[in-house]
Enzyme design. Structure first.
Site, short mmCIF file in Angstrom:
data_model
loop_
_atom_site.label_atom_id
_atom_site.label_comp_id
_atom_site.label_asym_id
_atom_site.label_seq_id
_atom_site.Cartn_x
_atom_site.Cartn_y
_atom_site.Cartn_z
N GLY A 39 32.17 -46.03 32.35
CA GLY A 39 31.37 -46.04 33.42
C GLY A 39 32.17 -47.30 34.45
O GLY A 39 33.06 -47.67 34.07
N HIS A 94 25.03 -52.70 32.94
CA HIS A 94 26.08 -53.32 32.42
C HIS A 94 26.97 -53.10 33.88
O HIS A 94 27.75 -53.87 34.78
CB HIS A 94 27.13 -52.55 31.00
CG HIS A 94 28.90 -52.94 31.41
ND1 HIS A 94 28.72 -54.16 30.16
CD2 HIS A 94 29.42 -52.96 31.96
CE1 HIS A 94 30.18 -53.41 30.79
NE2 HIS A 94 30.57 -53.62 31.78
N GLU A 95 26.67 -51.97 34.10
CA GLU A 95 27.06 -51.63 35.93
C GLU A 95 26.64 -52.29 36.68
O GLU A 95 27.47 -52.88 37.77
CB GLU A 95 27.19 -49.80 35.62
CG GLU A 95 28.15 -49.05 34.48
CD GLU A 95 29.30 -49.42 34.26
OE1 GLU A 95 30.26 -50.42 35.09
OE2 GLU A 95 30.07 -49.46 33.55
N CYS A 138 34.51 -53.26 28.77
CA CYS A 138 34.67 -52.82 29.76
C CYS A 138 36.04 -52.55 30.48
O CYS A 138 37.14 -53.21 29.63
CB CYS A 138 34.26 -54.16 31.01
SG CYS A 138 34.27 -54.61 32.39
N LEU A 139 36.49 -51.87 30.82
CA LEU A 139 37.43 -51.49 31.88
C LEU A 139 38.15 -53.19 32.15
O LEU A 139 39.17 -52.97 32.73
CB LEU A 139 37.92 -50.23 33.17
CG LEU A 139 37.01 -48.88 32.33
CD1 LEU A 139 36.76 -48.02 33.57
CD2 LEU A 139 38.55 -48.76 30.79
N GLN A 181 34.67 -53.42 40.26
CA GLN A 181 36.17 -53.33 39.70
C GLN A 181 36.70 -52.42 40.42
O GLN A 181 38.11 -53.20 39.64
CB GLN A 181 35.49 -52.11 38.73
CG GLN A 181 34.28 -52.93 37.25
CD GLN A 181 34.24 -52.36 36.31
OE1 GLN A 181 33.35 -51.08 36.46
NE2 GLN A 181 35.00 -52.33 35.09
N HIS A 233 27.92 -55.35 37.57
CA HIS A 233 28.69 -56.15 38.25
C HIS A 233 28.57 -55.95 39.58
O HIS A 233 29.94 -56.42 40.39
CB HIS A 233 29.82 -54.59 37.38
CG HIS A 233 30.53 -54.85 36.37
ND1 HIS A 233 31.67 -55.72 36.45
CD2 HIS A 233 31.28 -53.38 35.59
CE1 HIS A 233 32.14 -55.11 35.42
NE2 HIS A 233 31.61 -54.28 34.54
C1 QAP Z 1 30.62 -50.14 30.25
O1 QAP Z 1 32.62 -49.60 29.13
C2 QAP Z 1 30.42 -49.58 28.57
O2 QAP Z 1 38.68 -52.45 26.03
C3 QAP Z 1 31.93 -49.12 30.36
O3 QAP Z 1 40.67 -51.21 25.95
C4 QAP Z 1 30.53 -50.29 27.11
O4 QAP Z 1 34.13 -47.96 29.49
C5 QAP Z 1 28.80 -50.06 28.83
C6 QAP Z 1 36.75 -49.25 27.87
C7 QAP Z 1 29.83 -49.55 26.32
C8 QAP Z 1 27.99 -49.34 27.39
C9 QAP Z 1 28.56 -50.07 26.36
C10 QAP Z 1 37.58 -50.03 27.16
C11 QAP Z 1 38.71 -48.46 27.27
C12 QAP Z 1 36.46 -48.63 28.42
C13 QAP Z 1 38.85 -51.21 26.71
C14 QAP Z 1 33.81 -49.05 29.37
C15 QAP Z 1 39.69 -50.40 26.72
C16 QAP Z 1 39.64 -49.13 27.59
C17 QAP Z 1 34.35 -49.22 28.19
CO CO Z 2 32.39 -53.55 32.64
#
Ligand code: QAP
Ligand code: CO
Length: 167
Positions: free
Chosen positions: A46, A133-134, A91-92, A51, A137
């Site tokens: 996401g 979550h998004e 989170c990215l 972001q 943001h």
């Molecule tokens: C949000 O997050 C989310 O730490 C999206 O080193 C995540 O795409 C909502 C990511 C989980 C609900 C559950 C994170 C990639 C990606 C990192 C992501 C990383 C590399 C996170």
């Molecule tokens: Co995020």
């Protein structure tokens, strides 16, 4: 298409409140393509426009295992929610940091797709958590900001230490 730079927490610009999209123009369609490419390349499930430093209400999500079910949410609104979930999030914009946040278990969201058509989506599990979550943001909120002051301070210290080690 282009891969966009993802703002890294605690960048102040992550606290910007996004404005609704008034018209889906070529610029918006091109931003959506770039956001999708950026999310898939990361890889992530996401990404909100906030972001990538565009402060308009646009989200891309793909929680499918095959990474071929792109969901575009423009001007999303939660019209119903129920239950409580306690999902481990990442989170990215906060790489390497993971932790639980309490949110609704199921949400019904109303949004526009990339063609500007209105649709309603019922979600639960990972997708429901990701939508919430998004949408945070877009309101300038990052998931770690649900945590206690102490845990946030420790998270910041970890991120600073990591940043030093890559420089
Ligand atoms: C949000 O997050 C989310 O730490 C999206 O080193 C995540 O795409 C909502 C990511 C989980 C609900 C559950 C994170 C990639 C990606 C990192 C992501 C990383 C590399 C996170
Ligand atoms: Co995020």
């Amino acid at each position: 298409m282009a891969i966009l730079k993802i703002l890294q927490y605690p960048d102040e610009r992550l606290h910007t409140v996004a404005a609704p999209v008034a018209h889906i123009t070529d610029r918006i369609r091109s931003l959506i393509e770039d956001m999708a490419e950026t999310m898939y390349a990361a890889p992530g499930i996401g990404l909100a426009a906030t972001q990538v430093d565009f402060h308009e209400r646009i989200i891309v999500i793909d929680t499918s295992e095959t990474h071929d079910q792109l969901l575009v949410l423009i001007n999303p609104e939660i019209i119903a929610s129920s239950g409580i979930s306690d999902y481990e999030e990442g989170c990215l914009s906060v790489p390497g940091i993971y932790g639980k946040v309490q949110r609704a278990e199921s949400v019904t969201v109303k949004a526009l797709n990339a063609q500007g058509e209105s649709y309603v989506l019922e979600s639960d599990g990972l997708l429901a958590v990701c939508i919430q979550h998004e949408m945070d943001h877009l309101m300038g909120k990052v998931f770690v900001e649900y945590w206690s002051r102490l845990r946030q301070a420790r998270t910041l210290a970890r991120l600073k230490k990591k940043q030093r080690s890559v420089m």
